[in-house]
Design an enzyme around this catalytic site. Structure first.
Site, mmCIF file in Angstrom:
data_model
loop_
_atom_site.group_PDB
_atom_site.id
_atom_site.type_symbol
_atom_site.label_atom_id
_atom_site.label_comp_id
_atom_site.label_asym_id
_atom_site.label_seq_id
_atom_site.Cartn_x
_atom_site.Cartn_y
_atom_site.Cartn_z
ATOM 1 N N SER A 1 0.576 -1.237 -0.172
ATOM 2 C CA SER A 1 0.073 -0.047 0.007
ATOM 3 C C SER A 1 0.902 1.261 -0.259
ATOM 4 C CB SER A 1 -0.949 0.000 1.549
ATOM 5 O OG SER A 1 -2.032 1.408 1.480
ATOM 6 N N TYR B 1 -2.327 -1.088 10.106
ATOM 7 C CA TYR B 1 -2.202 -1.372 8.363
ATOM 8 C C TYR B 1 -0.526 -0.620 8.249
ATOM 9 C CZ TYR B 1 -3.427 -0.876 3.761
ATOM 10 O OH TYR B 1 -3.941 -1.757 2.897
ATOM 11 N N LYS C 1 2.278 -2.996 5.827
ATOM 12 C CA LYS C 1 2.544 -3.292 4.671
ATOM 13 C C LYS C 1 4.126 -2.398 4.779
ATOM 14 C CE LYS C 1 -1.351 -3.904 2.386
ATOM 15 N NZ LYS C 1 -1.345 -5.050 1.951
HETATM 16 N N1 LIG Z 1 -8.781 -0.417 -1.534
HETATM 17 C C1 LIG Z 1 -7.826 0.385 -1.307
HETATM 18 O O1 LIG Z 1 -7.605 1.495 -1.070
HETATM 19 C C2 LIG Z 1 -6.339 -0.356 -1.170
HETATM 20 C C3 LIG Z 1 -5.574 0.465 -0.822
HETATM 21 C C4 LIG Z 1 -4.336 0.649 -0.661
HETATM 22 C C5 LIG Z 1 -3.796 -1.510 -0.694
HETATM 23 N N2 LIG Z 1 -5.137 -2.339 -0.414
HETATM 24 C C6 LIG Z 1 -4.241 -3.805 -0.534
HETATM 25 O O2 LIG Z 1 -4.904 -4.712 -1.296
HETATM 26 C C7 LIG Z 1 -5.480 -5.745 -0.926
HETATM 27 C C8 LIG Z 1 -5.872 -6.154 -1.138
HETATM 28 O O3 LIG Z 1 -7.710 -5.153 -1.159
HETATM 29 P P1 LIG Z 1 -9.009 -5.060 -1.664
HETATM 30 O O4 LIG Z 1 -9.053 -2.682 -1.998
HETATM 31 O O5 LIG Z 1 -9.425 -5.451 -2.879
HETATM 32 O O6 LIG Z 1 -10.087 -4.690 -0.373
HETATM 33 P P2 LIG Z 1 -11.559 -6.589 0.058
HETATM 34 O O7 LIG Z 1 -12.034 -6.198 1.057
HETATM 35 O O8 LIG Z 1 -12.247 -6.064 -1.566
HETATM 36 O O9 LIG Z 1 -10.280 -7.023 -0.726
HETATM 37 C C9 LIG Z 1 -9.500 -8.164 0.460
HETATM 38 C C10 LIG Z 1 -10.181 -9.335 -0.058
HETATM 39 O O10 LIG Z 1 -8.715 -10.516 0.826
HETATM 40 C C11 LIG Z 1 -9.347 -11.439 1.825
HETATM 41 N N3 LIG Z 1 -8.731 -12.260 3.184
HETATM 42 C C12 LIG Z 1 -8.623 -11.158 3.831
HETATM 43 N N4 LIG Z 1 -7.845 -11.783 4.627
HETATM 44 C C13 LIG Z 1 -7.595 -12.800 4.134
HETATM 45 C C14 LIG Z 1 -7.633 -14.280 4.851
HETATM 46 N N5 LIG Z 1 -6.654 -14.374 6.214
HETATM 47 N N6 LIG Z 1 -7.228 -15.287 3.770
HETATM 48 C C15 LIG Z 1 -7.279 -15.075 2.651
HETATM 49 N N7 LIG Z 1 -7.579 -13.979 1.649
HETATM 50 C C16 LIG Z 1 -8.100 -13.201 3.303
HETATM 51 C C17 LIG Z 1 -11.018 -11.036 1.561
HETATM 52 O O11 LIG Z 1 -12.412 -12.113 2.624
HETATM 53 C C18 LIG Z 1 -10.814 -10.255 0.264
HETATM 54 O O12 LIG Z 1 -11.891 -10.667 -0.535
HETATM 55 C C19 LIG Z 1 -5.129 -5.774 0.336
HETATM 56 O O13 LIG Z 1 -3.686 -6.762 0.611
HETATM 57 C C20 LIG Z 1 -4.825 -4.071 1.118
HETATM 58 O O14 LIG Z 1 -4.379 -3.913 1.931
HETATM 59 C C21 LIG Z 1 -6.068 -1.862 -0.734
#
Ligand SMILES: NC(=O)c1ccc[n+]([C@@H]2O[C@H](COP(=O)([O-])OP(=O)(O)OC[C@H]3O[C@@H](n4cnc5c(N)ncnc54)[C@H](O)[C@@H]3O)[C@@H](O)[C@H]2O)c1
Length: 278
Positions: free
Chosen positions: A151, A164, A168
């Site tokens: 992130s 968090y 990261k």
């Molecule tokens: N959305 C944002 O703004 C953003 C920004 C920076 C980084 N991220 C990162 O992107 C990645 C994906 O997140 P997203 O934004 O698509 O959110 P999201 O919540 O839509 O998807 C995250 C997925 O991870 C799964 N998950 C969580 N814990 C788990 C585990 N222990 N085992 C298996 N699956 C698990 C959840 O069930 C979900 O389907 C994450 O690592 C998040 O930190 C997201």
């Protein structure tokens, strides 16, 4: 984003493993790899979400399997590797993407340490488990690419979110170290670190879905963050590009570079003011 046909041919028939594939960025990356002709292995602990994403991919002519996985559990990620090899005999692109937020602010005296540990376990140890399970396969082939979703909050911290941000930052340090090690042995295995800003996923819901008791300040902040956020499909297209071009860093928001520059300027300013020992 447009690709050259020849570029996409590199991926056709290969195998992509994507964790956190039931939602958001993971679902979009899996769809993008499937559209490029790859077999996809979808992993998540949300089984219903996995089934839905696989159905959608198949409806668009893609092929893959869904493997319910807890990315915070070493054995479960090992079982994901076994299921991948049993189904396709190989893995080429491995996206350690599952993640979650939470843990709370440091100054309000209400740290949720159980959540803090879970965040660290999935966001950081989940990457270690993914590397442990799949890197030997990629090294043996001398072919493949790891994509670790971190992130921009791992590059520049923000308030109220230390658990968090720390997870990261740790994931970024892990990935950079792997990059150095792969370079040192001249490996053809690549690695990319995805550092998104806001992306419209399960982690960043539209303002109208915020809980009714959200205070005005938080509502304003999250509304603006949602407005400036990227679409998961655009993030996925950038990731495909990074895999094809073998680029280490993938950032979705240009202002992240300015924030990082401000951070290093701050460090340099403090060092200039204090001096160093040598
Ligand atoms: N959305 C944002 O703004 C953003 C920004 C920076 C980084 N991220 C990162 O992107 C990645 C994906 O997140 P997203 O934004 O698509 O959110 P999201 O919540 O839509 O998807 C995250 C997925 O991870 C799964 N998950 C969580 N814990 C788990 C585990 N222990 N085992 C298996 N699956 C698990 C959840 O069930 C979900 O389907 C994450 O690592 C998040 O930190 C997201």
């Amino acid at each position: 984003m447009q690709y050259e046909r020849a570029e996409m041919d590199v991926l056709t028939g290969k195998v992509a493993v994507v964790t956190g594939a039931a939602s958001g960025i993971g679902s979009a990356m899996a769809s993008a790899f499937a559209a490029a002709g790859m077999h996809v292995v979808l992993a998540d602990r949300n089984e219903q979400g996995l089934a839905h994403v696989l159905e959608t991919i198949e409806a668009h002519g893609g092929a893959g399997i869904a493997v319910p996985t807890d990315c915070g559990d070493r054995d479960s990620v090992g079982a994901l590797r076994d299921a991948t090899l049993a189904a396709f005999g190989a893995a080429h692109v491995v996206c350690n993407n599952a993640g979650l937020g939470g843990g709370g602010a440091l100054i309000n005296g209400r740290l949720d340490l159980a959540r803090w540990r879970e965040v660290m376990n999935v966001n950081y140890f989940g990457h270690i488990y993914g590397i442990e399970a799949f890197l030997p396969i990629l090294l043996e082939q001398d072919e493949g690419h790891i994509v670790n979703t971190a992130s921009r909050q791992g590059l520049v911290s923000s308030g109220g979110n230390a658990g968090y941000c720390a997870s990261k930052s740790a994931a970024i340090a892990l990935s950079e170290t792997l990059h150095l090690e792969l370079s040192s042995i001249g490996s053809k295995v690549g690695i990319s670190i995805l550092c998104p800003g806001g992306v419209r996923t399960g982690m960043l819901r539209p303002p109208e879905e915020l809980p009714a008791d959200t205070d005005a300040e938080t509502r304003t902040l999250l509304t603006q963050r949602y407005r400036d956020a990227a679409e998961p499909a655009d993030v996925a297209a950038l990731v495909v590009r990074a895999v094809l071009a073998n680029r280490l860093y993938v950032l979705t928001h240009a202002e992240t570079i300015e924030w990082m520059t401000a951070r290093t300027d701050r460090i340099a300013g403090d060092v200039a003011a204090l001096g160093t020992i040598r």
